[in-house]
Design an enzyme around this catalytic site. Structure first.
Site, mmCIF file in Angstrom:
data_model
loop_
_atom_site.group_PDB
_atom_site.id
_atom_site.type_symbol
_atom_site.label_atom_id
_atom_site.label_comp_id
_atom_site.label_asym_id
_atom_site.label_seq_id
_atom_site.Cartn_x
_atom_site.Cartn_y
_atom_site.Cartn_z
ATOM 1 C CD GLU A 215 53.302 5.387 23.195
ATOM 2 O OE1 GLU A 215 53.653 6.673 23.455
ATOM 3 O OE2 GLU A 215 54.021 4.908 22.176
ATOM 4 C CG HIS A 257 56.691 8.231 22.124
ATOM 5 N ND1 HIS A 257 55.832 7.237 21.898
ATOM 6 C CD2 HIS A 257 57.617 7.870 21.142
ATOM 7 C CE1 HIS A 257 56.484 6.161 21.099
ATOM 8 N NE2 HIS A 257 57.471 6.517 20.689
#
Lengths: 299, 402
Positions: A215, A257
Site C-alpha cells: 500500500e 491504513h
C-alpha cells in the site's frame, strides 16, 4: 518445514476469554490448530472450549512449559503490558491482533522485542496461516480457511488483513496454494517488515515464490528492494501495490491504513513499483496479473 | 490525529510549567478588545485554526493599540486559513526576541524511534528546517528513557548557547521531552522557541498532535478541543459528518469511513483498507470515477452498513453503486447484505434500472446470497475475483449509457 514457528508449536492466546478471541479460538480448534492455554488476569482456573485459562503467561508456562507463540487479543491500552509479559516470558513469536495501539507503545515494544531477540508480527493483523500444517493463528480465514487457503509453494505477505486472504485466493485461482500467508499490518510501526519475512521465505524449502501486497506509505518496499539487490532473497517475488490514486491527493492525506500516508517520494505507489521492478521483482500493474505472473514464475 | 488548537497547546505547556506568553482567546471583536486591555500592548493576534503555518497563510498579526485589535480581529474572525475557518482569535503578549530556535519531537517511522529535531533558525517551517542540512541537529532518542539531561545540554551547546541561557534551555527542552512522552504525543513542535532580550526562554509557537489511540489514557488531553483531521485535508462535508455519525453510532463494532471526492459518478464502498485502495484504482483505470472513497469492514453491524450505504447513495450525480469486499475472515457478510438491501429500499434504488455490482463472500456466505437474491440485486460471490467485479461494473455502466 514452515516459517516463523516449529511444525508443532505450543500456542497461547492472551485475552482468550474475550468475545472475539473466544470465537476465533473456536475456529482455530475446528481447523485443527491446538491451543495450549489462554491467559486472562483474574480468570485463571477457567476454560474456553476446553482450553485451560491462566492468570499470567508465567503461570501457563509453569503448568504447561514455555509457549512458542502468543497471540495478543487484548484491548489497545492493555496491549503494551500484555506484549511485555510475553517478551519477559521468553516467547519467541508474538502476534499482535489488536489494533489502535498508541504509537509510542509500539515504538517501545518494537525496541524491547529487538533487544530480547523476539519476533513481533503486527499490530492490527488478521494473523498467520500455514494450510499444510493446519495451523491458523488469529482470525485469518474465519470459520472456513479452505475457502481461500490451499497448501502449496507460494508465500504471501500482505499489509492489508482482508487482502491476505484475497491474495491467497488469487494464488489458489492460479492453481497453486500457499506455504504460509502472513498479515503484517497496515500501520507504519510494525514488528515484521516484508524484508524480514522474505529472508525467512528464502530459507524455507517449502516456498518457491512469494506474493507481496503493498500500500502507499512507509519505506518497507525500499528496504525489500535493497535486501533483494544484496542477494538476501533470490526466489521469484510478485508484487502488487494498491492505492495509486492517493498520489493525486494532497500530501498528508491518509487513505487505507494509518501507515498509508504519502510523504517522501519512495512512499508513493508508482515509486515503489519502479523501485521493486529495478530490483528484479515481477510487478503486477493490475491485481489480476498476479495469476499470470505466478504461472510464469513457477512454470 | 487530533491537532490541538494553539490556546489548548499553550495551556497544556503552561500546566506543565513550561514558559509560554500570557494569552487569551476571544470569539468577537468586543471580546478581543476586552482581552487586549487585560494583556496590554503590543500584542500578537493569531487565527485559531489547526495549522502550524498561520504566519505563512496570513493568520497572524502584531498590533500596537485598540484600533489595531479591532482591525485585526475583524479581519481574522471568519477568515479562511488554508482550508480552515477561524472561529476565534488568540491574543498573546508580544515577546521581544533575540534569537529564535526550532524544536520538534516526533517518531521517525523509518527508524521506528522517537527523534528530536533542533535548529538555531526558528520561525521557519519543518520542511525548510529539514532542507538546512548542516544547521540541523537530529537526535535519535531512547524510547524507554526519553530525552536524557546530558543530551538536552548537548543540544543547547550544539545550537551555540552558553552560560545561563544554556542551562535554562536544557531545562525547558527536558520539560518539552517529558510532555511529549508522558502525553503519548505524535508531534510536539515549538517554533519558534524564543530567547528573549532578558535571556529567558519562551515557547512562542506551539503545534501539538495528539495520538487519538492514546486519548483514553489522558483525560486532561481529551477535554481540550480536538479536530479529527486524520483523513481530511479540508473541513468535513455534510455527508462526511453523517458518515462519522454513522460510524460513531456503534463505535466498537466495525469501521465505516467515508471521504467525499470532487465529482465522480460511482457510489463506492470497499471492504477494508487494502481492498478499497485496490478497487478505487481499478475503477479509475477503467474510466469509472468514484464519487467517494469508503472503507467498510471489521464486521460492522447491519445498522452501520445501512447508514453508510445511505450516505454513499446520497451524493448528487450518482449513476451507479459498486461494493467490493475481499473474502472475509470475520465480517459477517449476511449483515452487510441486509444493510445494503434496506438502504436501497429506503432510498428507492431500483436494482433493475440502476447499475449495481456487489462482490461479497466469506462468513455466512449462503445467507448473504439468499438476502441479495430475494431483493433482486445481482452480485458476485465465492468463485469470483475482485477484478472481475470491476469489469462487470464497467460493462454495466456502458450498457446504462447506451
Amino acid at each position: 518445514m514452515a516459517i516463523l514457528f516449529p511444525s508443532d508449536p505450543k500456542i497461547i492466546i492472551q485475552g482468550l476469554t474475550g468475545r472475539e478471541a473466544t470465537m476465533v479460538a473456536g475456529h482455530m480448534l475446528a481447523y485443527g490448530t491446538a491451543i495450549a492455554a489462554g491467559v486472562t488476569p483474574g480468570k485463571g482456573g477457567g476454560q474456553v472450549h476446553g482450553v485451560p485459562v491462566f492468570d499470567t503467561v508465567a503461570s501457563a508456562g509453569r503448568a504447561l512449559g514455555k509457549a512458542d507463540i502468543s497471540i495478543i487479543y487484548v484491548p489497545p491500552l492493555a496491549a503494551y503490558d500484555a506484549v511485555v509479559e510475553a517478551i519477559d516470558a521468553g516467547i519467541a513469536l508474538i502476534l499482535i491482533i489488536t489494533e489502535r495501539i498508541p504509537q509510542q507503545d509500539m515504538v517501545k515494544l518494537i525496541h524491547q522485542a529487538e533487544a530480547a531477540g523476539v519476533q513481533l508480527v503486527g499490530p492490527n493483523i488478521v494473523g498467520v496461516i500455514n494450510p499444510g500444517l493446519k495451523i491458523k493463528l488469529g482470525p485469518i480465514g474465519g470459520d472456513d480457511p479452505t475457502r481461500c487457503f490451499a497448501p502449496g509453494p507460494v508465500g504471501v505477505i500482505s499489509r492489508s488483513g482482508g487482502m491476505t486472504a484475497e491474495t491467497s485466493y488469487m494464488v489458489k485461482q492460479a492453481g497453486y496454494g500457499v506455504s504460509t500467508s502472513v498479515s503484517i499490518g497496515g500501520d507504519a510501526l510494525i514488528g515484521s517488515s516484508p524484508a524480514r519475512l522474505l529472508k525467512m521465505f528464502q530459507d524455507d524449502a517449502d516456498t518457491q515464490a512469494v506474493v507481496l501486497f503493498s500500500e502507499p506509505g512507509t519505506a518497507y518496499e525500499e528496504e525489500a528492494a535493497r535486501m533483494i539487490e544484496s542477494g538476501g532473497f533470490s526466489k521469484p517475488l510478485i508484487s502488487f501495490v494498491a492505492g495509486k490514486f492517493v498520489e493525486a491527493m494532497p500530501r498528508g492525506t491518509t487513505f487505507g491504513h494509518t501507515g498509508a500516508m504519502v510523504e517522501a517520494d519512495y512512499t508513493r505507489p508508482s515509486a515503489k513499483m519502479r523501485r521493486l521492478a529495478r530490483a528484479g521483482v515481477l510487478v503486477a500493474r493490475e491485481y489480476s496479473e498476479i495469476t499470470a505472473l505466478l504461472k510464469r514464475a513457477l512454470g | 490525529m487530533s491537532i490541538l488548537f494553539e490556546p489548548d497547546a499553550k495551556s497544556l505547556l503552561r500546566k506543565n510549567r513550561l514558559p509560554v506568553p500570557l494569552g487569551r482567546e476571544a470569539h468577537s471583536v468586543d471580546e478581543a478588545i476586552h482581552r487586549a486591555d487585560e494583556l496590554g500592548y503590543p500584542l500578537v493576534m493569531k487565527a485559531v485554526v489547526p495549522s502550524g503555518k498561520k504566519k505563512k497563510l496570513g493568520g497572524m498579526v502584531t498590533v500596537q493599540d485598540e484600533a489595531g485589535v479591532r482591525a485585526a480581529s475583524s479581519e481574522l474572525l471568519g477568515k479562511s486559513i488554508g482550508e480552515f475557518i477561524a472561529d476565534s482569535v488568540y491574543l498573546e503578549q508580544f515577546c521581544p526576541t533575540d534569537k529564535e530556535l526550532f524544536i520538534s519531537f516526533y517518531i521517525d517511522q523509518a527508524l521506528r524511534l522517537p527523534v528530536l529535531l533542533a535548529s538555531s533558525q526558528g520561525g521557519i517551517d519543518i520542511e525548510e528546517a529539514a532542507g538546512q542540512g548542516s544547521g540541523l541537529i537530529r537526535l535519535t532518542l531512547d524510547p524507554m528513557q526519553g530525552l536524557k539531561p546530558h543530551q538536552a545540554v548537548q543540544v543547547g551547546v550544539d545550537l551555540g548557547l552558553t552560560d545561563k541561557t544554556l542551562r535554562k534551555f536544557a531545562q525547558v527542552l527536558l520539560g518539552l521531552g517529558r510532555v511529549y512522552f508522558s502525553y503519548d504525543l505524535k508531534l510536539l513542535e515549538i517554533n519558534p522557541l524564543s530567547i528573549t532580550r532578558e535571556g529567558g526562554l519562551m515557547a512562542v509557537g506551539a503545534l501539538i498532535n495528539a495520538d487519538d489511540d492514546a486519548l483514553g489514557r489522558h483525560a486532561d488531553l481529551r477535554v481540550l478541543r480536538e479536530s479529527n483531521t486524520d483523513r481530511f485535508w479540508k473541513p468535513p462535508t455534510k455527508l462526511e459528518l453523517e458518515a462519522i455519525a454513522a460510524d460513531q453510532s456503534d463505535p466498537y463494532r466495525g469501521t465505516a469511513r467515508y471521504t467525499e471526492m470532487p465529482g465522480g459518478k460511482i457510489a463506492f464502498a470497499g471492504g477494508g483498507g487494502g481492498a478499497s485502495l485496490l478497487l478505487f484504482d481499478a475503477l479509475k483505470s477503467r474510466g469509472l470515477e468514484p464519487a467517494n472513497y469508503t472503507e467498510l469492514g471489521g464486521n460492522p453491524p447491519e445498522e452501520k452498513v445501512y447508514l453508510l450505504t445511505k450516505v454513499i447513495l446520497s451524493k448528487p450525480g450518482i449513476q451507479g453503486f459498486f461494493m467490493g469486499n475481499p473474502i472475509t475472515s470475520n465480517t459477517q457478510v449476511d449483515l452487510m447484505a441486509k444493510g445494503v438491501v434496506r438502504a436501497f429500499k429506503d432510498m428507492g434504488v431500483d436494482p433493475e434500472s440502476f447499475p449495481v455490482v456487489i462482490r461479497i463472500a466469506g462468513v455466512n456466505n449462503d445467507e448473504a446470497e439468499r438476502v441479495l437474491n430475494e431483493a433482486g440485486i445481482s452480485f458476485l460471490g465465492l468463485g469470483s475475483t475482485l477484478p472481475q467485479a470491476v469489469d462487470l461494473m464497467a460493462k454495466k455502466m456502458q450498457a446504462a449509457r447506451s
